[in-house]
Design a protein around this motif. Sequence first.
Motif, PDB file in Angstrom:
ATOM      1  N   CYS A  42       0.839  -1.186   0.000  1.00  0.00           N
ATOM      2  CA  CYS A  42       0.000   0.000   0.000  1.00  0.00           C
ATOM      3  C   CYS A  42       0.883   1.248   0.000  1.00  0.00           C
ATOM      4  O   CYS A  42       1.779   1.371   0.838  1.00  0.00           O
ATOM      5  N   CYS A  57      -5.107   0.190   0.187  1.00  0.00           N
ATOM      6  CA  CYS A  57      -5.741  -0.901   0.907  1.00  0.00           C
ATOM      7  C   CYS A  57      -7.061  -0.425   1.520  1.00  0.00           C
ATOM      8  O   CYS A  57      -7.420   0.748   1.462  1.00  0.00           O
ATOM      9  N   CYS A  81      -6.847   2.384   3.973  1.00  0.00           N
ATOM     10  CA  CYS A  81      -6.538   3.696   3.429  1.00  0.00           C
ATOM     11  C   CYS A  81      -7.617   4.187   2.470  1.00  0.00           C
ATOM     12  O   CYS A  81      -7.539   5.312   1.996  1.00  0.00           O
TER      13      CYS A  81
END
Length: 62
Positions: free
Chosen positions: A21, A46, A49
């Motif tokens: 990520c 991800c 996030c």
Amino acid sequence: MPKTKRGRALWNMPSRGRGTCPVCANTRIKLLYPRTTSGGEAVKVCKRCSGAPQDKVDAVSG
Ligand SMILES: [Zn+2]
């Protein structure tokens, strides 16, 4: 609609939908959530996030 974030659908994706990520630097995590930086650059992040503040996403593209 098929589930695109779990199961066999992931197997057809590059690295089976996993990677690092760019926001939280987690490795081998599923990158299934597209975000766009303020510069217009599309990045995959991800799940954690996907709801991150925009400035966190903007920090990705130096
Ligand atoms: Zn992340």
